[in-house]
Design an enzyme around this catalytic site. Sequence first.
Site, PDB file in Angstrom:
ATOM      1  N   ASP A   1     109.064  86.658 -27.972  1.00 59.50           N
ATOM      2  CA  ASP A   1     110.526  86.586 -27.916  1.00 59.50           C
ATOM      3  C   ASP A   1     111.071  85.403 -28.695  1.00 59.50           C
ATOM      4  O   ASP A   1     112.158  85.479 -29.275  1.00 59.50           O
ATOM      5  CB  ASP A   1     111.003  86.513 -26.460  1.00 59.50           C
ATOM      6  CG  ASP A   1     111.164  87.897 -25.834  1.00 59.50           C
ATOM      7  OD1 ASP A   1     111.193  88.885 -26.590  1.00 59.50           O
ATOM      8  OD2 ASP A   1     111.261  87.993 -24.600  1.00 59.50           O
TER       9      ASP A   1
ATOM     10  N   GLU B   1     110.887  80.630 -24.539  1.00 56.04           N
ATOM     11  CA  GLU B   1     111.017  81.813 -25.400  1.00 56.04           C
ATOM     12  C   GLU B   1     112.423  81.970 -25.964  1.00 56.04           C
ATOM     13  O   GLU B   1     112.658  82.822 -26.811  1.00 56.04           O
ATOM     14  CB  GLU B   1     110.598  83.065 -24.631  1.00 56.04           C
ATOM     15  CG  GLU B   1     111.268  83.222 -23.279  1.00 56.04           C
ATOM     16  CD  GLU B   1     110.627  84.303 -22.429  1.00 56.04           C
ATOM     17  OE1 GLU B   1     109.951  85.185 -22.981  1.00 56.04           O
ATOM     18  OE2 GLU B   1     110.823  84.275 -21.200  1.00 56.04           O
TER      19      GLU B   1
ATOM     20  N   CYS C   1     101.335  81.764 -24.747  1.00 55.19           N
ATOM     21  CA  CYS C   1     100.879  83.063 -24.260  1.00 55.19           C
ATOM     22  C   CYS C   1     101.393  84.227 -25.100  1.00 55.19           C
ATOM     23  O   CYS C   1     101.262  85.379 -24.707  1.00 55.19           O
ATOM     24  CB  CYS C   1     101.294  83.250 -22.804  1.00 55.19           C
ATOM     25  SG  CYS C   1     103.077  83.255 -22.532  1.00 55.19           S
TER      26      CYS C   1
ATOM     27  N   HIS D   1      95.688 103.384 -23.511  1.00 54.79           N
ATOM     28  CA  HIS D   1      94.402 103.494 -22.814  1.00 54.79           C
ATOM     29  C   HIS D   1      93.268 103.742 -23.796  1.00 54.79           C
ATOM     30  O   HIS D   1      92.166 103.213 -23.648  1.00 54.79           O
ATOM     31  CB  HIS D   1      94.449 104.628 -21.787  1.00 54.79           C
ATOM     32  CG  HIS D   1      94.960 104.186 -20.456  1.00 54.79           C
ATOM     33  ND1 HIS D   1      94.382 103.155 -19.751  1.00 54.79           N
ATOM     34  CD2 HIS D   1      96.000 104.617 -19.711  1.00 54.79           C
ATOM     35  CE1 HIS D   1      95.034 102.980 -18.619  1.00 54.79           C
ATOM     36  NE2 HIS D   1      96.026 103.848 -18.570  1.00 54.79           N
TER      37      HIS D   1
END
Length: 577
Positions: A463, A439, A510, A197
């Site tokens: 991955d 992946e 991605c 955060h």
Amino acid sequence: MTTTKEPSRIAGIGVSPGIAIGPALVVRREVVAVTGITLANAAEVAAEIGRFDEAVSRSVAEVDGLIAGLTEAGNDEGLDILETQTEFLTDPQLRADVVQQIEEQFRTAHDALVGVTDALVQLFLNMDDAYMRARHADVRDAGDRILRHLGGRARQTRTYPEGCIIVADDLSPSDTIALDLTQVAGFATQMGGPTSHAAIVAKARGIPAVVGCVALLDGIKEGERLVLDGQAGELVLRPDDATTDIYREKQQHFAEQSAWLKSLRDVSAVTKDGCAVQLLANISEPADLDQVFENGGEGVGLLRTELLFLGRDSLPDEEEQFGFYQKIALKAGKRPVTIRTIDIGGDKEAPYLGLAREENPFLGYRAIRICLDRTDIFKTQLRAVLRASAFGNFNIMFPMIGSVQEVRAAKAVLQEVRKELAEEGVPFGAEMQTGIMIEIPAAAVIADLLAKEVDFFSIGTNDLIQYTLAVDRMNDQVAALYDGFHPAVLRLIARVIEEAHRAGIHVGMCGELAGDPHATRLLLGMGLRSFSMSAVSIPRIKQQVRETTLTDAQCIFEAAKGLDSADEIRAVCQSVN
């Protein structure tokens, strides 16, 4: 006045670029310990349960007050953090677990809550996914809020010296909301990573920040002058005047560069010779979309859905999932959103599924393998996604695909759900496309076969790199071997792109490599035209796209193909940046 002590440096992870120069404000988190007190009888048990319920009520009321204050001020930033806290505070399973410890182990409400919270925190910390691991702070923060009310302690308020740099072991989500930006110039934390955060808020607010600074608090005194370099990931203690002047020049240069990058938000990602490139973002919840659009993102290339399934003791039902996806659809409007179906197992444990412990969970029973075995879970998610697709522009993709048969089986379940909804008269988006994550190396090798089965590919480099190179990226002893510029990885990526083009289907990326500016030209040269990344990476990738031509990009790819090491390939890519 010249500082007499020699400057020293602390290395960390730069998570929000920029230079801050100012006095240190040291923040230490209160250590919460178990008291070990044992309750004597049923009356004390009942009293402790009552105390817990009252503390939760006060905590919820406090958070509601904070939400109302932000809303009244027209400040949406931080609302998602507070809403997450409310969900945790009011979670019936939390109460059930705490009450169980009070009743069965005769623990005080304080000790029971510490035990339950610690177990949940550890669950998230054990996850490999950096974003999910960072969510442990939400649990810890909400637990601390209840503990404070159990102890009858007032909320701590801080005063911030002008231009101060906050130094802390970690900053809780509540701390990040309370930051006074008129006073705080930057912050450094001992814990945390790029998706904590503290990091997210720093990026969103443009505050320089460094996290992961080992032994940070031991070497810094309150009020001491610091220099923080969020780009290099470095904190300079006791800088002399000459060092300070150097960093003031860097500060000015960064401000000019940032203003220029910000001006790119509303311009298109088009190469010098007119090739349009799609820049999307990876997100995990509706609130993330604000940052996507602020950075000029065109939509979502990866919506992780794991947040719905983790940190709880039962599966989310269809209505809860539908509400989550609908919120994203309405917020995204006509912009595309690609949803990855549930990717649990491995590092993402869901105890309520009763999965057996595995020696190699990353190579085991996870993701699509669970979905095809537990079609009840899979169908519930697909129903929710399809229903929500009526409100937006959704695509869906299946993770960890390794064979044509898995794709066909997943598509069959999807078609079954479509048929059921149609028979029930439930509306859904008929145009939703279906794709897969590439992946697993096997999927890259048989990309030509898989391309006949789907509408699009999305290359998940995180991955793919890990599996191709047999490297656990979380293992410090071998993490240096994890390299997206390795020739084997790049050959697989190039093959996937080539086979997608040959089949006439869309292909995007991605994984983290999509957000690496040093890889942009290389990937463009391979033929990649759709990149999905962290929202804050979008402006720099857009800059790279707009400053190159396809001819240059293709030359880089041709040069890279003839090289045999990641270092040589990276050098070629960086030489033109």
